[in-house]
Design an enzyme around this catalytic site. Structure first.
Site, PDB file in Angstrom:
ATOM      1  N   CYS A   1      -2.114   1.416  -4.224  1.00  0.00           N
ATOM      2  CA  CYS A   1      -0.855   2.086  -4.554  1.00  0.00           C
ATOM      3  C   CYS A   1      -0.754   2.390  -6.045  1.00  0.00           C
ATOM      4  O   CYS A   1       0.287   2.794  -6.540  1.00  0.00           O
ATOM      5  CB  CYS A   1       0.364   1.292  -4.076  1.00  0.00           C
ATOM      6  SG  CYS A   1       0.579  -0.300  -4.864  1.00  0.00           S
TER       7      CYS A   1
ATOM      8  N   CYS B   1       3.703  -0.225  -8.504  1.00  0.00           N
ATOM      9  CA  CYS B   1       4.280  -1.544  -8.272  1.00  0.00           C
ATOM     10  C   CYS B   1       4.856  -2.107  -9.573  1.00  0.00           C
ATOM     11  O   CYS B   1       4.156  -2.170 -10.579  1.00  0.00           O
ATOM     12  CB  CYS B   1       3.193  -2.474  -7.737  1.00  0.00           C
ATOM     13  SG  CYS B   1       3.827  -3.991  -7.054  1.00  0.00           S
TER      14      CYS B   1
ATOM     15  N   CYS C   1       0.869  -1.173   0.000  1.00  0.00           N
ATOM     16  CA  CYS C   1       0.000   0.000   0.000  1.00  0.00           C
ATOM     17  C   CYS C   1       0.906   1.223   0.000  1.00  0.00           C
ATOM     18  O   CYS C   1       2.129   1.095  -0.025  1.00  0.00           O
ATOM     19  CB  CYS C   1      -0.992  -0.012   1.159  1.00  0.00           C
ATOM     20  SG  CYS C   1      -0.300   0.119   2.806  1.00  0.00           S
TER      21      CYS C   1
END
Length: 133
Positions: A86, A90, A12
């Site tokens: 997020c 990533c 997160c």
């Protein structure tokens, strides 16, 4: 020879709430059957105190945890990467399983608001264990 343990990375933004709860529940429920990591794209200085208190209510102590920065290596070493708000920060590698758990961010919320988030994360983690372990 035994099967390698599946590894899960929870991500997160601040690694101070949702991903910490998910990692703690996976460790708590699955023990050493799963390798567990958590990280944040912009880690906070500390884990959210309301999150620590909410987890303590269900017998899971995360008071010693600290937010960690998301690294390419952490993603590379994980079989399953679960993001929680997020966005596109990533890194994506072929052969990994990516899941996005849409959950309310507990940042700035009191324990009464954190409890339902905690309980939903616990439910999802139990389902995840059935799927991977």
């Amino acid at each position: 020879m035994s099967e390698p343990k599946p590894s899960v990375l929870f991500v997160c933004v601040h690694n101070a709430g949702r991903s910490q709860m998910a990692a703690a529940f996976l460790t708590h429920f699955a023990g050493d059957r799963v390798e567990v990591r958590s990280a944040g794209s912009a880690p906070a200085d500390a884990v959210n105190p309301a999150v620590v208190a909410a987890m303590a209510e269900v017998g899971v102590d995360i008071s010693a945890e600290t937010p960690k920065v998301l690294t390419v290596e952490a993603v590379r070493m994980s079989d399953v990467v679960i993001t929680m708000g997020c966005g596109d920060t990533c890194p994506v590698f072929p052969g990994k399983t990516y899941l996005d758990w849409r959950l309310t961010d507990p940042a700035g919320r009191g324990i009464d608001a954190v409890r339902p988030i905690r309980d939903e994360i616990a439910r999802r983690v139990r389902t995840l264990i059935d799927e991977i372990a």
